[in-house]
Structures are given as C-alpha cells and as structure tokens.
Design a protein around this motif. Structure first.
Motif, PDB file in Angstrom:
ATOM      1  N   SER A  52       0.857  -1.176   0.000  1.00 51.56           N
ATOM      2  CA  SER A  52       0.000   0.000   0.000  1.00 51.56           C
ATOM      3  C   SER A  52       0.901   1.236   0.000  1.00 51.56           C
ATOM      4  O   SER A  52       1.882   1.290   0.744  1.00 51.56           O
ATOM      5  CB  SER A  52      -0.886  -0.007   1.248  1.00 51.56           C
ATOM      6  OG  SER A  52      -1.637   1.182   1.321  1.00 51.56           O
ATOM      7  N   SER A  53       0.576   2.207  -0.855  1.00 54.40           N
ATOM      8  CA  SER A  53       1.383   3.430  -0.952  1.00 54.40           C
ATOM      9  C   SER A  53       0.470   4.623  -1.169  1.00 54.40           C
ATOM     10  O   SER A  53      -0.597   4.494  -1.763  1.00 54.40           O
ATOM     11  CB  SER A  53       2.364   3.337  -2.123  1.00 54.40           C
ATOM     12  OG  SER A  53       3.214   2.231  -1.995  1.00 54.40           O
ATOM     13  N   ARG A  54       0.942   5.786  -0.752  1.00 56.47           N
ATOM     14  CA  ARG A  54       0.197   7.016  -1.019  1.00 56.47           C
ATOM     15  C   ARG A  54       0.809   7.724  -2.225  1.00 56.47           C
ATOM     16  O   ARG A  54       1.892   7.356  -2.683  1.00 56.47           O
ATOM     17  CB  ARG A  54       0.156   7.910   0.208  1.00 56.47           C
ATOM     18  CG  ARG A  54       1.486   8.432   0.667  1.00 56.47           C
ATOM     19  CD  ARG A  54       1.294   9.238   1.965  1.00 56.47           C
ATOM     20  NE  ARG A  54       2.558   9.653   2.509  1.00 56.47           N
ATOM     21  CZ  ARG A  54       3.096  10.856   2.305  1.00 56.47           C
ATOM     22  NH1 ARG A  54       2.475  11.743   1.565  1.00 56.47           N
ATOM     23  NH2 ARG A  54       4.252  11.169   2.849  1.00 56.47           N
ATOM     24  N   ARG A  55       0.113   8.707  -2.728  1.00 58.97           N
ATOM     25  CA  ARG A  55       0.556   9.441  -3.916  1.00 58.97           C
ATOM     26  C   ARG A  55       2.001   9.912  -3.742  1.00 58.97           C
ATOM     27  O   ARG A  55       2.371  10.442  -2.703  1.00 58.97           O
ATOM     28  CB  ARG A  55      -0.350  10.634  -4.173  1.00 58.97           C
ATOM     29  CG  ARG A  55       0.059  11.451  -5.405  1.00 58.97           C
ATOM     30  CD  ARG A  55      -0.922  12.603  -5.637  1.00 58.97           C
ATOM     31  NE  ARG A  55      -0.461  13.543  -6.621  1.00 58.97           N
ATOM     32  CZ  ARG A  55      -0.609  13.401  -7.948  1.00 58.97           C
ATOM     33  NH1 ARG A  55      -1.228  12.345  -8.424  1.00 58.97           N
ATOM     34  NH2 ARG A  55      -0.151  14.312  -8.782  1.00 58.97           N
ATOM     35  N   HIS A  78      -6.044  -1.284  -6.374  1.00 53.11           N
ATOM     36  CA  HIS A  78      -6.642  -0.017  -5.953  1.00 53.11           C
ATOM     37  C   HIS A  78      -5.730   1.111  -6.421  1.00 53.11           C
ATOM     38  O   HIS A  78      -4.523   1.069  -6.194  1.00 53.11           O
ATOM     39  CB  HIS A  78      -6.800   0.036  -4.432  1.00 53.11           C
ATOM     40  CG  HIS A  78      -7.306   1.347  -3.927  1.00 53.11           C
ATOM     41  ND1 HIS A  78      -8.628   1.709  -3.993  1.00 53.11           N
ATOM     42  CD2 HIS A  78      -6.656   2.401  -3.381  1.00 53.11           C
ATOM     43  CE1 HIS A  78      -8.775   2.916  -3.497  1.00 53.11           C
ATOM     44  NE2 HIS A  78      -7.589   3.368  -3.124  1.00 53.11           N
ATOM     45  N   GLY A  79      -6.294   2.093  -7.083  1.00 57.81           N
ATOM     46  CA  GLY A  79      -5.520   3.241  -7.511  1.00 57.81           C
ATOM     47  C   GLY A  79      -4.808   3.034  -8.835  1.00 57.81           C
ATOM     48  O   GLY A  79      -5.220   2.209  -9.664  1.00 57.81           O
ATOM     49  N   LYS A 126      -4.276   8.979  -5.312  1.00 60.37           N
ATOM     50  CA  LYS A 126      -4.207   9.332  -3.888  1.00 60.37           C
ATOM     51  C   LYS A 126      -3.580   8.200  -3.066  1.00 60.37           C
ATOM     52  O   LYS A 126      -2.777   8.428  -2.171  1.00 60.37           O
ATOM     53  CB  LYS A 126      -5.604   9.669  -3.367  1.00 60.37           C
ATOM     54  CG  LYS A 126      -5.621  10.129  -1.930  1.00 60.37           C
ATOM     55  CD  LYS A 126      -7.010  10.518  -1.467  1.00 60.37           C
ATOM     56  CE  LYS A 126      -6.975  10.896   0.002  1.00 60.37           C
ATOM     57  NZ  LYS A 126      -8.296  11.234   0.512  1.00 60.37           N
ATOM     58  N   ASN A 127      -3.963   6.972  -3.367  1.00 59.87           N
ATOM     59  CA  ASN A 127      -3.421   5.767  -2.730  1.00 59.87           C
ATOM     60  C   ASN A 127      -3.382   4.664  -3.773  1.00 59.87           C
ATOM     61  O   ASN A 127      -4.106   4.723  -4.771  1.00 59.87           O
ATOM     62  CB  ASN A 127      -4.306   5.291  -1.562  1.00 59.87           C
ATOM     63  CG  ASN A 127      -4.338   6.271  -0.425  1.00 59.87           C
ATOM     64  OD1 ASN A 127      -3.337   6.478   0.237  1.00 59.87           O
ATOM     65  ND2 ASN A 127      -5.485   6.901  -0.214  1.00 59.87           N
ATOM     66  N   THR A 159       6.763  14.875 -13.584  1.00 59.55           N
ATOM     67  CA  THR A 159       7.364  16.038 -12.915  1.00 59.55           C
ATOM     68  C   THR A 159       6.357  16.780 -12.036  1.00 59.55           C
ATOM     69  O   THR A 159       6.740  17.672 -11.298  1.00 59.55           O
ATOM     70  CB  THR A 159       7.959  17.010 -13.951  1.00 59.55           C
ATOM     71  OG1 THR A 159       6.920  17.387 -14.865  1.00 59.55           O
ATOM     72  CG2 THR A 159       9.110  16.366 -14.707  1.00 59.55           C
ATOM     73  N   ASN A 160       5.084  16.397 -12.122  1.00 54.70           N
ATOM     74  CA  ASN A 160       4.050  17.084 -11.347  1.00 54.70           C
ATOM     75  C   ASN A 160       3.745  16.392 -10.016  1.00 54.70           C
ATOM     76  O   ASN A 160       2.745  16.691  -9.381  1.00 54.70           O
ATOM     77  CB  ASN A 160       2.771  17.201 -12.173  1.00 54.70           C
ATOM     78  CG  ASN A 160       2.169  15.843 -12.518  1.00 54.70           C
ATOM     79  OD1 ASN A 160       2.879  14.841 -12.546  1.00 54.70           O
ATOM     80  ND2 ASN A 160       0.876  15.820 -12.782  1.00 54.70           N
ATOM     81  N   ILE A 161       4.593  15.474  -9.605  1.00 50.42           N
ATOM     82  CA  ILE A 161       4.396  14.730  -8.359  1.00 50.42           C
ATOM     83  C   ILE A 161       5.652  14.857  -7.510  1.00 50.42           C
ATOM     84  O   ILE A 161       6.765  14.667  -8.013  1.00 50.42           O
ATOM     85  CB  ILE A 161       4.103  13.231  -8.640  1.00 50.42           C
ATOM     86  CG1 ILE A 161       2.780  13.069  -9.378  1.00 50.42           C
ATOM     87  CG2 ILE A 161       4.101  12.415  -7.358  1.00 50.42           C
ATOM     88  CD1 ILE A 161       2.445  11.637  -9.755  1.00 50.42           C
TER      89      ILE A 161
END
Length: 184
Positions: A52-55, A78-79, A126-127, A159-161
């Motif tokens: 499980s990871s977040r953005r 998921h995600g 998000k996740n 590049t937007n993260i």
C-alpha cells in the motif's frame, strides 16, 4: 487473456478477460494453465506480496540476485501506478533499457517481469494497492536496488508529483555500479 510483448519482448502485458454486468465484474487474475499456454512460460510462483502506498511514493528499482532472482507478475487492485521494468541482463539487446506502463484497478492490466530486471513503481493516485507474485522467496541478503533517478537510465518520471522514497531507495547504487546478470 490477451498477452502482448512490450518493447522489451520478454516483458509481457497481460490483459485478463473481464466479465462486466450490472452487479460488477469478475475475472481470473491468475490461472496457471492459461498463463502457461498464452505466455509459453513454465514458472512457479512461491510468494504473493501486497504493498500500500500514497501518492508520490516511489518504490524501486529493486531486484534479487541469483540464486534468488525473481520473476514477477504485478498488478494494481486499488488506484494507479507508473510501473517500470529495467533490463539488467548483460547479454540482452535491451540491456540498460526500460519499459513503463500505467497499471490501475480500472484497467486491470498485469505485467510479467522476468528474472534479470530491476523493478519499481510510482503511485499516481491518492493511494494504491499493488499485488505481485514472485518466483523466488524474498531474501534480504540477495536484494539490490538501482537508483531510480540515475540520469543514465533516462526514465521519464512525472514532474508534477513530489516523489517520496525510503532512505534505502534514496541511497541505491548507480546503474554503472549495479549487479549485472551475466546469464540466466
């Protein structure tokens, strides 16, 4: 199941047959006899892993060296993630090259990554929950990591993260110093 070799032909995109109706959907995420028939691979999976990871979390580029090298069948439940497989087989025409794919719960795609590849992924949503089957047990003493941002690899990370890595992944080896698979 539809199997498509990617730009590095040993890496396979696997699209399951999904049965959708008003109740939801059903698909076989893995079925050994069909997997073997459609991929011509005779592999045995010995361990399943879930992450499980977040953005913005980037995990990788990980691999295990022989005798515990791992083939991986990866998917997202998921995600959404950007998945990367880097060829580190010295005798391969694709040595040092990589393939990227978007894997998501929505598209249900899977990627087969054979032994001799480093692997990583970046959570775009998000996740995310990421599942993968491996052909060899996890052995910490045989695990290695290549620096995800090594400029020689030329991986186009978004590049937007804002990218978040573990302390271990931020100190991974440069590609030029990584273990290279001589033969498989």
């Amino acid at each position: 199941m539809k199997v498509t070799p990617l730009s590095i032909p040993d890496v396979l995109l696997i699209e399951p047959s999904v049965f959708d109706d008003s109740r939801g959907f059903f698909f076989e995420s893995f079925r050994e006899d069909i997997f073997r028939k459609e991929t011509s691979l005779n592999v045995s999976f010995v361990q399943d892993n879930q992450v499980s990871s977040r953005r913005g979390v980037l995990r990788g580029l990980h691999y295990q060296v022989p005798p515990y090298a791992q083939g991986k069948l990866v998917r997202v439940i998921h995600g959404e993630v950007l998945d990367v497989a880097l060829d580190i087989r010295k005798s391969s025409p694709a040595f040092g090259k990589h393939v990227t794919n978007i894997l998501s719960a929505k598209n249900k795609k899977q990627i087969w990554i054979p032994e001799g590849f480093a692997h990583g992924f970046l959570t775009l949503s998000k996740n995310s929950e990421f599942l993968y089957k491996v052909t060899s047990f996890y052995k910490a003493d045989f695990e290695k990591s290549i620096l995800w941002s090594d400029p020689i690899l030329n991986i186009s990370w978004p590049t937007n993260i804002d990218i978040i890595t573990s302390p271990r992944d931020s100190k991974s080896e440069a590609f030029s110093k990584a273990y290279i698979f001589e033969e498989l």
